[in-house]
Enzyme design. Structure first.
Site, mmCIF file in Angstrom:
data_model
loop_
_atom_site.group_PDB
_atom_site.id
_atom_site.type_symbol
_atom_site.label_atom_id
_atom_site.label_comp_id
_atom_site.label_asym_id
_atom_site.label_seq_id
_atom_site.Cartn_x
_atom_site.Cartn_y
_atom_site.Cartn_z
ATOM 1 N N ASP A 80 -8.571 -8.923 4.281
ATOM 2 C CA ASP A 80 -8.284 -7.842 5.217
ATOM 3 C C ASP A 80 -9.297 -7.743 6.350
ATOM 4 O O ASP A 80 -10.196 -6.915 6.289
ATOM 5 C CB ASP A 80 -8.251 -6.512 4.456
ATOM 6 C CG ASP A 80 -7.594 -5.412 5.255
ATOM 7 O OD1 ASP A 80 -7.029 -5.710 6.316
ATOM 8 O OD2 ASP A 80 -7.655 -4.250 4.820
ATOM 9 N N GLU B 165 -12.433 -2.015 12.291
ATOM 10 C CA GLU B 165 -12.416 -1.279 11.019
ATOM 11 C C GLU B 165 -13.562 -1.704 10.104
ATOM 12 O O GLU B 165 -14.211 -0.869 9.484
ATOM 13 C CB GLU B 165 -11.067 -1.510 10.319
ATOM 14 C CG GLU B 165 -11.011 -0.905 8.927
ATOM 15 C CD GLU B 165 -9.667 -1.146 8.225
ATOM 16 O OE1 GLU B 165 -8.752 -1.713 8.846
ATOM 17 O OE2 GLU B 165 -9.561 -0.758 7.052
ATOM 18 N N GLU C 162 0.820 -1.216 0.000
ATOM 19 C CA GLU C 162 0.000 0.000 0.000
ATOM 20 C C GLU C 162 0.853 1.265 0.000
ATOM 21 O O GLU C 162 0.619 2.187 0.779
ATOM 22 C CB GLU C 162 -0.953 -0.010 1.204
ATOM 23 C CG GLU C 162 -1.925 -1.176 1.173
ATOM 24 C CD GLU C 162 -2.950 -1.166 2.307
ATOM 25 O OE1 GLU C 162 -2.639 -0.636 3.388
ATOM 26 O OE2 GLU C 162 -4.050 -1.689 2.082
HETATM 27 C C1 BDP Z 1 -6.016 -2.088 6.070
HETATM 28 C C2 BDP Z 1 -6.307 -0.718 6.564
HETATM 29 C C3 BDP Z 1 -5.143 0.219 6.451
HETATM 30 C C4 BDP Z 1 -3.901 -0.432 7.017
HETATM 31 C C5 BDP Z 1 -3.660 -1.747 6.320
HETATM 32 C C6 BDP Z 1 -2.525 -2.547 6.928
HETATM 33 O O1 BDP Z 1 -7.414 -0.212 5.840
HETATM 34 O O2 BDP Z 1 -5.475 1.400 7.133
HETATM 35 O O3 BDP Z 1 -2.804 0.391 6.879
HETATM 36 O O4 BDP Z 1 -4.773 -2.570 6.425
HETATM 37 O O5 BDP Z 1 -2.823 -3.472 7.672
HETATM 38 O O6 BDP Z 1 -6.897 -2.909 6.762
HETATM 39 O O7 BDP Z 1 -1.370 -2.269 6.668
#
Ligand code: BDP
Length: 717
Positions: free
Chosen positions: A381, A409, A307
């Site tokens: 996720d 989340e 990401e």
């Molecule tokens: C996702 C989230 C994000 C996190 C990412 C992670 O939306 O904010 O940075 O995972 O785990 O669930 O790195």
């Protein structure tokens, strides 16, 4: 005093008493009313004798004093020597006198370094109770466990407990930014007040450490995985050191996230290439600098090449190169590197669910000894339900640690009541079959399947500076339950709910029975009203608040809900079977077969693995469309039932928490209906079918739901 002043004071006092209850978490130490238990406890808890005088042992002794006084209304005498009977003796193995050491010799063989013994023994024919372990932190764990017995009104007669944690690293991951916002945080701002540190030590830091120690958590990553290199500068390390000093007597080690590009950003180097000698040196020096301040620093957690975070791939290197370079830097000091496997790329056309396995599995056996790979519970996720991550069991030569998300989340933020240990337990109990039947995820995580040297469980924290720490009073149970499962991944969620309710609210069976049942069903309720039958990632975009199955305009395909549900005229679901992306092949053959075959695939995972026609017949005889709609309705009904349960609990607990939960359940009910209506209206465009009998008609249009915007939804950076 005037009447108004009196009323004001009264309100103030009762408010602070109630607010304190919220703040005190599961350490309420409520006075016991059951006369039998009271008389049993009173006779056996007259005095405390502690061997040793470390900071930790002082904390343990004080905790016992406070607990016993509050629970029994009887102040135990603090004695120096063992005289008479019915003394409560605490101390670590080698600080005990030789009589005690001898008497407990075989017990010490039953525990590991962090384990404890709670035992009734006869010493020179006199009955005594002893809490011990191999060091003082283990004794502290024993003390908290003993107080748990008292808080849950268990008999203290003939105790003989030897309990050791099954994992080494039991750790919270705080996604806290240096500006005190918390990524995916729904309980206010970060606890860490960087501006006032290191000189101002907020009482909260102490209370945080105490709460964690009470459930066996022994580590905390203070900073967000989306890391900021500044935390590694002297200015911040001084503050980190102050926190480490507070946490140390509670057995909690501090860890930090390491931004891979830190050598460039704060070290003035031209590169962060892990094979560059200057870069390696920079990290070695950084580690030396940190360990000088914090000799028991735990190590680094790293999110790399995920990401948008920098990582070794920016320099043509791979995850092994990156992790091993950092591992070398902390190895001389006993530090570990927790390297995350949460990776997926917009340049990879492969099913997102397959990418982490595809990338990491071939690295098996290549990481240094002090690297542990941190894997999320599922391949996408932190969804309300995901099948277990295929990496578990598939890397026999590499320690893998579990990453759960305690913060909600994707499960309604801190407004929805969801008891997460049910979810955690479901994952831990899943059988990977990687070494034959019984190769559960729990056995991978506790290292027993492949004899790993380091083991661990991480939980993304749901803690903030809200008065009640977690936003929702019941979200405290998820912090608690995470700690208990990190200690023992085989614990039953129902046992955890029982302990937590008794320690947090009341021992009255009329309260416990219905509320425990409500907690146990709460996770399935959320699955039903958000993502039944294996649906996933259809939350609204960015903030993930509320439904957004229609979202299709984001630049990265795998960020769009339409990518995950694939609803069309023919049906709905993601075909991950042989006829689709073949993600099922990443599991052991037994599991692969189970998921791959439409007939055997558990219905709870159906649309995760299969694209199924709207007319497909479910096991209960309903068509898929009707079954889906009925599941959404069932979720709403379950929340209504939770409200009914809760509305009857007012007489057992304080009014503040009663009302808080009541209001939150009302929001949850509204939002469950929102989820049901928005999703069904949207999917109905494709199914072209009427809602079945028993499903309430939506009162708004699909366009209305699509028009809802939440620019300031919390936790979204
Ligand atoms: C996702 C989230 C994000 C996190 C990412 C992670 O939306 O904010 O940075 O995972 O785990 O669930 O790195």
């Amino acid at each position: 005093m005037t009447l108004s002043r009196f009323v004001f004071l009264f309100v103030l006092i009762s408010f602070s008493a109630s607010a304190q209850k919220d703040y005190k978490l599961w350490l309420q130490y409520n006075k016991i009313t059951n006369p039998e238990i009271v008389s049993e406890y009173k006779s056996s808890l007259k005095s405390i004798i502690s061997f040793g005088n470390s900071e930790t042992l002082k904390i343990a002794t004080k905790e016992l004093e406070t607990g016993i006084l509050s629970i029994l209304d009887q102040k135990p005498e603090i004695k120096k020597e063992i005289e008479g009977e019915n003394n409560l003796i605490i101390g670590s193995q080698f600080s005990l006198n030789s009589d005690l050491q001898k008497a407990l010799q075989s017990d010490f063989e039953k525990i590991n370094n962090e384990g404890f013994i709670i035992k009734s023994i006869a010493l020179k024919n006199k009955k005594q109770l002893i809490i011990t372990g191999k060091n003082d932190v283990a004794v502290l764990y024993g003390v908290f466990s003993f107080l748990r017995l008292m808080q849950t009104n268990k008999s203290l007669k003939d105790l003989n407990i030897a309990d050791s944690p099954k994992t080494n690293i039991r750790i919270l991951n705080h996604w806290d930014n240096l500006d005190r916002t918390v990524e995916r945080g729904y309980a206010g701002f970060s606890l860490w007040n960087w501006q006032k540190l290191p000189d101002f030590i907020d009482q909260r830091y102490i209370d945080y450490a105490r709460a964690n120690a009470s459930i066996g958590i022994n580590g905390t990553v203070l900073t967000n995985v989306n890391a900021n290199a500044l935390i590694l500068t002297p200015q911040y390390l001084e503050k980190v050191e102050a926190l480490a000093n507070v946490f140390r007597p509670y057995g909690i080690k501090v860890y930090l996230t390491a931004r891979f590009s830190a050598p460039i950003e704060i070290g003035n180097l031209k590169t962060a290439d892990p094979k560059d000698p200057e870069v390696m040196n920079w990290w070695k020096n950084k580690a030396t600098e940190i360990y000088k301040r914090i000799p028991d620093f735990g190590g680094f957690l790293v999110k790399a090449n995920s990401e948008g975070q920098p990582g070794p791939q920016n320099y043509g290197r791979d995850h092994v190169d990156g992790a091993n370079m950092l591992a070398d830097a902390v190895a001389p000091f006993g530090g570990v590197i927790m390297w995350r496997a949460f990776v997926y790329s917009e340049h990879d056309a492969n099913d997102r669910a397959k990418q982490a396995y595809a990338e990491f599995q071939p690295y098996d056996g290549k990481f240094k000894e002090n690297v542990i790979v941190q894997v999320k519970n599922g391949a996408i996720d932190f969804q309300p339900r995901e099948p277990f991550h295929p990496l578990f069991g598939a890397m026999p030569k590499t320690p893998l640690m579990m990453e759960f998300q305690i913060t909600q989340e994707y499960l309604g933020f801190s407004t929805h009541l969801v008891f997460l240990p049910k979810l955690f337990q479901e994952v831990l109990a899943s059988d990977t079959y990687q070494k034959g039947k019984g190769s559960t995820v729990a056995k991978v995580v506790d290292g027993s399947l492949y004899n790993n040297k380091i083991t661990g469980i991480a939980g993304v924290a749901n803690i903030g500076n809200d008065l009640n720490w977690t936003g929702h009073p019941f979200a405290q149970a998820n912090w608690y339950g995470f700690g208990r499962l990190a200690w023992n991944p085989y614990l039953d969620a129902e046992v955890i709910a029982d302990e937590w309710l008794r320690s947090t609210f009341s021992n009255d069976e009329n309260f416990i029975k219905p509320v425990k049942k409500m907690m146990m069903e709460s996770r399935e309720a959320v699955v039903n009203y958000m993502t039944p039958l294996g649906l996933h990632h259809i939350m609204d975009t960015g903030h993930h608040y509320g439904p957004g199955p229609w979202v299709s305009n984001l630049s990265r395909p795998e960020w769009n809900p339409v990518y995950y549900h694939k609803a069309d005229k023919n049906g709905i679901g993601f075909d991950r079977s042989k006829t689709g992306t073949n993600a099922t092949a990443q599991y052991a053959p037994e599991v692969e077969k189970l998921f791959d075959n439409l007939e055997t695939c558990p219905e709870k995972d159906l649309l995760w693995f299969h694209h199924v026609s709207w007319d497909y017949k479910l096991k209960n005889g309903q068509t898929l469309w009707n079954g889906l709609a009925l599941k959404y309705q069932e979720g709403v009904n379950q929340v209504a039932a939770m409200q009914d349960v809760w509305n009857k609990t007012g007489k057992y607990i304080d009014s503040e928490r009663f009302h808080e939960v009541q209001m939150l359940l009302e929001i949850q009910y509204k939002e469950a209906k929102w989820w049901r209506d928005a999703c069904l209206l949207y999917f109905q465009q494709y199914s072209g079918k009427e809602l079945p009998l028993g499903v309430e008609k939506p009162t708004q249009t699909l366009d209305y739901f699509k028009s809802l915007k939440f620019p300031f939804a919390p936790g979204n950076g």
